[in-house]
Design a protein around this motif. Structure first.
Motif, short mmCIF file in Angstrom:
data_model
loop_
_atom_site.label_atom_id
_atom_site.label_comp_id
_atom_site.label_asym_id
_atom_site.label_seq_id
_atom_site.Cartn_x
_atom_site.Cartn_y
_atom_site.Cartn_z
N ALA A 32 75.19 16.65 52.92
CA ALA A 32 74.15 17.60 52.53
C ALA A 32 73.42 18.15 53.75
CB ALA A 32 73.16 16.94 51.57
N PHE A 33 73.15 17.31 54.73
CA PHE A 33 72.50 17.76 55.96
C PHE A 33 73.33 18.84 56.64
CE2 PHE A 33 72.22 17.11 60.63
CZ PHE A 33 70.92 17.55 60.83
N LEU A 34 74.62 18.59 56.78
CA LEU A 34 75.50 19.58 57.41
C LEU A 34 75.60 20.84 56.55
CD1 LEU A 34 78.35 17.23 58.67
CD2 LEU A 34 76.62 18.40 60.05
N GLY A 35 75.79 20.66 55.25
CA GLY A 35 75.93 21.80 54.35
C GLY A 35 74.69 22.68 54.31
N PHE A 36 73.53 22.07 54.22
CA PHE A 36 72.29 22.86 54.18
C PHE A 36 71.95 23.44 55.55
CE2 PHE A 36 71.35 20.33 50.26
CZ PHE A 36 71.43 21.42 49.41
N GLY A 37 72.31 22.74 56.61
CA GLY A 37 72.11 23.30 57.94
C GLY A 37 72.95 24.55 58.16
N ILE A 38 74.21 24.49 57.79
CA ILE A 38 75.09 25.66 57.90
C ILE A 38 74.60 26.77 56.98
CG2 ILE A 38 77.43 26.50 57.44
CD1 ILE A 38 78.39 23.66 58.35
N SER A 39 74.21 26.42 55.77
CA SER A 39 73.72 27.42 54.82
C SER A 39 72.46 28.10 55.35
CB SER A 39 73.42 26.76 53.47
OG SER A 39 74.60 26.23 52.92
N ALA A 40 71.57 27.34 55.96
CA ALA A 40 70.36 27.94 56.54
C ALA A 40 70.72 28.94 57.63
CB ALA A 40 69.45 26.85 57.11
N TYR A 41 71.68 28.57 58.47
CA TYR A 41 72.11 29.47 59.55
C TYR A 41 72.72 30.75 58.98
CZ TYR A 41 74.73 31.42 63.39
OH TYR A 41 75.25 32.29 64.32
N VAL A 42 73.62 30.60 58.01
CA VAL A 42 74.27 31.77 57.42
C VAL A 42 73.25 32.66 56.73
CG1 VAL A 42 75.92 32.52 55.64
CG2 VAL A 42 76.52 30.64 57.18
N ALA A 43 72.35 32.08 55.96
CA ALA A 43 71.33 32.87 55.28
C ALA A 43 70.41 33.57 56.28
CB ALA A 43 70.51 31.97 54.34
N TYR A 44 70.12 32.90 57.40
CA TYR A 44 69.28 33.51 58.43
C TYR A 44 69.98 34.70 59.07
CZ TYR A 44 66.64 34.14 62.71
OH TYR A 44 65.92 34.68 63.75
N THR A 45 71.26 34.53 59.40
CA THR A 45 71.99 35.64 60.04
C THR A 45 72.18 36.82 59.10
OG1 THR A 45 74.15 34.69 59.49
CG2 THR A 45 73.21 34.14 61.66
N ARG A 46 72.16 36.55 57.80
CA ARG A 46 72.28 37.62 56.81
C ARG A 46 70.92 38.13 56.36
NH1 ARG A 46 77.35 35.51 53.11
NH2 ARG A 46 78.84 35.44 54.84
N LYS A 47 69.86 37.64 56.98
CA LYS A 47 68.48 38.10 56.74
C LYS A 47 68.07 38.01 55.27
CE LYS A 47 68.77 41.32 60.65
NZ LYS A 47 68.92 40.32 61.61
N HIS A 48 68.15 36.79 54.73
CA HIS A 48 67.80 36.56 53.32
C HIS A 48 66.41 35.97 53.15
CE1 HIS A 48 71.38 37.83 51.26
NE2 HIS A 48 72.11 37.19 52.14
N GLY A 49 65.44 36.51 53.83
CA GLY A 49 64.04 36.16 53.62
C GLY A 49 63.73 34.68 53.65
N VAL A 50 63.36 34.13 52.52
CA VAL A 50 62.89 32.75 52.42
C VAL A 50 64.04 31.75 52.26
CG1 VAL A 50 62.56 32.70 49.91
CG2 VAL A 50 61.06 31.37 51.38
N LEU A 51 65.21 32.21 51.93
CA LEU A 51 66.34 31.30 51.68
C LEU A 51 66.68 30.40 52.87
CD1 LEU A 51 68.15 30.57 49.34
CD2 LEU A 51 69.74 32.34 50.08
N PRO A 52 66.68 30.91 54.11
CA PRO A 52 66.94 29.99 55.23
C PRO A 52 65.91 28.87 55.32
CG PRO A 52 67.05 32.27 55.97
CD PRO A 52 66.56 32.28 54.56
N TRP A 53 64.68 29.17 54.97
CA TRP A 53 63.63 28.15 55.01
C TRP A 53 63.86 27.09 53.94
CZ3 TRP A 53 60.57 27.78 59.04
CH2 TRP A 53 60.40 28.90 59.84
N ALA A 54 64.27 27.51 52.75
CA ALA A 54 64.54 26.55 51.68
C ALA A 54 65.69 25.62 52.07
CB ALA A 54 64.88 27.30 50.38
N TYR A 55 66.76 26.20 52.61
CA TYR A 55 67.88 25.38 53.07
C TYR A 55 67.47 24.49 54.23
CZ TYR A 55 71.22 28.18 50.33
OH TYR A 55 71.91 28.78 49.33
N GLY A 56 66.64 24.99 55.12
CA GLY A 56 66.18 24.19 56.24
C GLY A 56 65.36 22.99 55.80
N VAL A 57 64.50 23.19 54.83
CA VAL A 57 63.70 22.08 54.29
C VAL A 57 64.63 21.03 53.67
CG1 VAL A 57 62.06 21.44 52.47
CG2 VAL A 57 61.57 23.38 53.98
N LEU A 58 65.63 21.48 52.93
CA LEU A 58 66.58 20.53 52.33
C LEU A 58 67.38 19.80 53.41
CD1 LEU A 58 67.75 22.56 49.23
CD2 LEU A 58 66.46 20.41 49.24
N ALA A 59 67.74 20.49 54.49
CA ALA A 59 68.44 19.82 55.59
C ALA A 59 67.57 18.73 56.19
CB ALA A 59 68.86 20.84 56.65
#
Length: 99
Positions: A32-59
């Protein structure tokens, strides 16, 4: 991130709500740490507002290095909520068509 990986992570999180041996939860923390970390990065590079933060908190919550302690009932709710979040937002982090 490939769709099968996203769905596998959601499945592993959903199963994590069940009473299982402690070894499974150690494995789940790492995945989950790896999955949410990667998801946060992808969401950030795609400029999805608050989503990278949500994934980062879960990581951070699932990180295997500095463990966050919650009662089992709280972990079950976090597992299910995280699985639901990743399923609902999968289109924002999966590779392939952006439709």
């Amino acid at each position: 991130m490939p769709k099968p990986i996203v769905y596998l992570l959601a499945l592993l999180l959903g199963v994590g709500a069940l009473p299982l041996p402690y070894g499974y939860y150690i494995f789940l923390r790492l995945v989950a740490f790896l999955g949410f970390g990667i998801s946060a990065y992808v969401a950030y590079t795609r400029k999805h507002g608050v989503l990278p933060w949500a994934y980062g908190v879960l990581a951070v919550i699932f990180n295997p290095f500095v463990k966050v302690f919650f009662p089992k009932s709280v972990w079950a709710a976090i597992d299910l909520a995280a699985a639901l979040l990743i399923l609902v937002t999968a289109k924002h982090i999966t590779t392939g068509s952006s439709r």
